[in-house]
Design a protein around this motif. Structure first.
Motif, PDB file in Angstrom:
ATOM      1  N   ASN A  55       0.836  -1.200   0.000  1.00 49.21           N
ATOM      2  CA  ASN A  55       0.000   0.000   0.000  1.00 49.21           C
ATOM      3  C   ASN A  55       0.874   1.253   0.000  1.00 49.21           C
ATOM      4  O   ASN A  55       1.528   1.570   0.991  1.00 49.21           O
ATOM      5  N   GLU A  56       0.862   1.975  -1.118  1.00 53.44           N
ATOM      6  CA  GLU A  56       1.678   3.184  -1.238  1.00 53.44           C
ATOM      7  C   GLU A  56       1.025   4.391  -0.566  1.00 53.44           C
ATOM      8  O   GLU A  56       1.647   5.445  -0.472  1.00 53.44           O
ATOM      9  N   ASP A  57      -0.200   4.243  -0.085  1.00 52.66           N
ATOM     10  CA  ASP A  57      -0.932   5.379   0.476  1.00 52.66           C
ATOM     11  C   ASP A  57      -0.827   5.486   1.994  1.00 52.66           C
ATOM     12  O   ASP A  57      -1.492   6.331   2.593  1.00 52.66           O
ATOM     13  N   ILE A  58      -0.020   4.639   2.613  1.00 53.32           N
ATOM     14  CA  ILE A  58       0.157   4.739   4.066  1.00 53.32           C
ATOM     15  C   ILE A  58       1.619   5.025   4.386  1.00 53.32           C
ATOM     16  O   ILE A  58       2.509   4.690   3.614  1.00 53.32           O
ATOM     17  N   SER A  99       7.291   2.495   8.337  1.00 52.29           N
ATOM     18  CA  SER A  99       8.752   2.404   8.345  1.00 52.29           C
ATOM     19  C   SER A  99       9.202   1.201   7.515  1.00 52.29           C
ATOM     20  O   SER A  99       8.433   0.272   7.262  1.00 52.29           O
ATOM     21  N   LYS A 100      10.460   1.205   7.119  1.00 55.21           N
ATOM     22  CA  LYS A 100      10.991   0.092   6.323  1.00 55.21           C
ATOM     23  C   LYS A 100      10.946  -1.213   7.111  1.00 55.21           C
ATOM     24  O   LYS A 100      10.657  -2.269   6.548  1.00 55.21           O
ATOM     25  N   GLY A 101      11.229  -1.139   8.400  1.00 54.74           N
ATOM     26  CA  GLY A 101      11.179  -2.347   9.220  1.00 54.74           C
ATOM     27  C   GLY A 101       9.779  -2.912   9.327  1.00 54.74           C
ATOM     28  O   GLY A 101       9.569  -4.127   9.227  1.00 54.74           O
ATOM     29  N   LYS A 102       8.807  -2.034   9.545  1.00 54.38           N
ATOM     30  CA  LYS A 102       7.415  -2.471   9.629  1.00 54.38           C
ATOM     31  C   LYS A 102       6.968  -3.051   8.293  1.00 54.38           C
ATOM     32  O   LYS A 102       6.292  -4.082   8.239  1.00 54.38           O
ATOM     33  N   LEU A 103       7.355  -2.399   7.198  1.00 53.87           N
ATOM     34  CA  LEU A 103       7.010  -2.894   5.857  1.00 53.87           C
ATOM     35  C   LEU A 103       7.616  -4.275   5.623  1.00 53.87           C
ATOM     36  O   LEU A 103       6.957  -5.170   5.090  1.00 53.87           O
ATOM     37  N   ALA A 104       8.861  -4.459   6.049  1.00 52.10           N
ATOM     38  CA  ALA A 104       9.503  -5.770   5.902  1.00 52.10           C
ATOM     39  C   ALA A 104       8.707  -6.836   6.650  1.00 52.10           C
ATOM     40  O   ALA A 104       8.513  -7.949   6.149  1.00 52.10           O
ATOM     41  N   GLY A 105       8.233  -6.497   7.831  1.00 51.90           N
ATOM     42  CA  GLY A 105       7.414  -7.433   8.603  1.00 51.90           C
ATOM     43  C   GLY A 105       6.113  -7.771   7.898  1.00 51.90           C
ATOM     44  O   GLY A 105       5.690  -8.933   7.861  1.00 51.90           O
ATOM     45  N   GLN A 106       5.480  -6.766   7.314  1.00 52.80           N
ATOM     46  CA  GLN A 106       4.220  -6.988   6.605  1.00 52.80           C
ATOM     47  C   GLN A 106       4.425  -7.866   5.373  1.00 52.80           C
ATOM     48  O   GLN A 106       3.623  -8.751   5.077  1.00 52.80           O
ATOM     49  N   VAL A 107       5.521  -7.630   4.656  1.00 49.26           N
ATOM     50  CA  VAL A 107       5.840  -8.467   3.494  1.00 49.26           C
ATOM     51  C   VAL A 107       6.113  -9.897   3.963  1.00 49.26           C
ATOM     52  O   VAL A 107       5.680 -10.864   3.325  1.00 49.26           O
ATOM     53  N   PRO A 128      -5.506  -0.205  13.742  1.00 52.11           N
ATOM     54  CA  PRO A 128      -5.951  -1.588  13.551  1.00 52.11           C
ATOM     55  C   PRO A 128      -6.698  -1.749  12.223  1.00 52.11           C
ATOM     56  O   PRO A 128      -7.448  -0.866  11.810  1.00 52.11           O
ATOM     57  N   ASN A 129      -6.455  -2.868  11.564  1.00 50.46           N
ATOM     58  CA  ASN A 129      -7.124  -3.249  10.315  1.00 50.46           C
ATOM     59  C   ASN A 129      -6.643  -2.470   9.091  1.00 50.46           C
ATOM     60  O   ASN A 129      -7.297  -2.492   8.052  1.00 50.46           O
ATOM     61  N   THR A 130      -5.497  -1.785   9.190  1.00 43.83           N
ATOM     62  CA  THR A 130      -4.950  -1.075   8.029  1.00 43.83           C
ATOM     63  C   THR A 130      -4.499  -2.095   6.982  1.00 43.83           C
ATOM     64  O   THR A 130      -3.747  -3.015   7.285  1.00 43.83           O
ATOM     65  N   LEU A 131      -4.956  -1.918   5.760  1.00 43.17           N
ATOM     66  CA  LEU A 131      -4.557  -2.778   4.644  1.00 43.17           C
ATOM     67  C   LEU A 131      -3.129  -2.411   4.250  1.00 43.17           C
ATOM     68  O   LEU A 131      -2.868  -1.301   3.802  1.00 43.17           O
ATOM     69  N   THR A 132      -2.186  -3.332   4.451  1.00 44.33           N
ATOM     70  CA  THR A 132      -0.777  -3.025   4.189  1.00 44.33           C
ATOM     71  C   THR A 132      -0.269  -3.625   2.883  1.00 44.33           C
ATOM     72  O   THR A 132       0.506  -2.995   2.178  1.00 44.33           O
ATOM     73  N   CYS A 133      -0.666  -4.853   2.572  1.00 42.36           N
ATOM     74  CA  CYS A 133      -0.175  -5.470   1.341  1.00 42.36           C
ATOM     75  C   CYS A 133      -1.008  -6.678   0.951  1.00 42.36           C
ATOM     76  O   CYS A 133      -1.781  -7.205   1.752  1.00 42.36           O
ATOM     77  N   VAL A 182      -0.537  -4.473 -13.371  1.00 42.67           N
ATOM     78  CA  VAL A 182       0.456  -4.907 -12.377  1.00 42.67           C
ATOM     79  C   VAL A 182       1.853  -4.689 -12.940  1.00 42.67           C
ATOM     80  O   VAL A 182       2.744  -4.208 -12.243  1.00 42.67           O
ATOM     81  N   SER A 183       2.053  -5.022 -14.193  1.00 41.82           N
ATOM     82  CA  SER A 183       3.370  -4.826 -14.831  1.00 41.82           C
ATOM     83  C   SER A 183       3.801  -3.375 -14.805  1.00 41.82           C
ATOM     84  O   SER A 183       4.990  -3.073 -14.819  1.00 41.82           O
ATOM     85  N   ASN A 184       2.851  -2.461 -14.764  1.00 38.19           N
ATOM     86  CA  ASN A 184       3.158  -1.033 -14.786  1.00 38.19           C
ATOM     87  C   ASN A 184       3.407  -0.424 -13.407  1.00 38.19           C
ATOM     88  O   ASN A 184       3.766   0.745 -13.307  1.00 38.19           O
ATOM     89  N   LEU A 185       3.212  -1.193 -12.342  1.00 34.71           N
ATOM     90  CA  LEU A 185       3.472  -0.671 -10.997  1.00 34.71           C
ATOM     91  C   LEU A 185       4.972  -0.476 -10.795  1.00 34.71           C
ATOM     92  O   LEU A 185       5.789  -1.174 -11.384  1.00 34.71           O
ATOM     93  N   LYS A 186       5.322   0.455  -9.941  1.00 35.78           N
ATOM     94  CA  LYS A 186       6.722   0.765  -9.647  1.00 35.78           C
ATOM     95  C   LYS A 186       7.240  -0.128  -8.519  1.00 35.78           C
ATOM     96  O   LYS A 186       6.508  -0.472  -7.597  1.00 35.78           O
ATOM     97  N   LEU A 187       8.536  -0.459  -8.599  1.00 37.93           N
ATOM     98  CA  LEU A 187       9.177  -1.213  -7.536  1.00 37.93           C
ATOM     99  C   LEU A 187       9.189  -0.405  -6.241  1.00 37.93           C
ATOM    100  O   LEU A 187       9.366   0.813  -6.263  1.00 37.93           O
ATOM    101  N   CYS A 188       9.053  -1.093  -5.134  1.00 36.38           N
ATOM    102  CA  CYS A 188       9.153  -0.462  -3.822  1.00 36.38           C
ATOM    103  C   CYS A 188      10.634  -0.255  -3.527  1.00 36.38           C
ATOM    104  O   CYS A 188      11.451  -1.148  -3.697  1.00 36.38           O
ATOM    105  N   ASN A 189      10.997   0.947  -3.094  1.00 36.14           N
ATOM    106  CA  ASN A 189      12.403   1.199  -2.783  1.00 36.14           C
ATOM    107  C   ASN A 189      12.565   1.784  -1.408  1.00 36.14           C
ATOM    108  O   ASN A 189      11.672   2.103  -0.736  1.00 36.14           O
TER     109      ASN A 189
END
Length: 118
Positions: free
Chosen positions: A11-14, A17-25, A91-96, A111-118
């Protein structure tokens, strides 16, 4: 050998942190493996794409607008991750969403047109 990759749309709209994102992935990967691989294998179904995927284990993390993630969630069939809200997010935030293991040719154009997460 087919070029299988696991696609995870974040989700690019929230703000996260990188650590939290890594956990969600990580949640998206483990939930996918459990629901789409472990359970089907325990029921005697074969997952051919997993054998090919495991040779390289490519993961593609793409930024995606929340409205598209919500459309996928509503459509069903995808591994959806919503945060419990213990730390940074409500609570209940859609992350990925784990879009699955596919070859690049199997992806829809959007989907092919989405940008890589950096």
């Amino acid at each position: 050998m087919r070029d299988y990759r696991m696609y995870i749309l974040v989700n690019e709209d929230i703000k996260i942190s990188k650590g939290k994102l890594a956990g969600q992935v990580g949640h998206a990967v483990m939930s996918y493996v459990y629901h789409k691989v472990v359970k089907p294998l325990s029921e005697g179904r074969e997952i051919k794409s997993l054998d090919e995927y495991m040779k390289e284990q490519k993961k593609i993390i793409l930024k995606c607008p929340q409205y598209k993630l919500e459309e996928l969630e509503h459509a069903g069939g995808y591994t959806v991750i919503r945060d419990k809200g213990y730390t940074q997010l409500e609570p209940n935030t859609l992350t990925c969403i784990n879009y699955g293991i596919k070859t690049p040719e199997q992806l829809p154009e959007w989907v092919s047109n989405l940008k890589l997460c950096n």
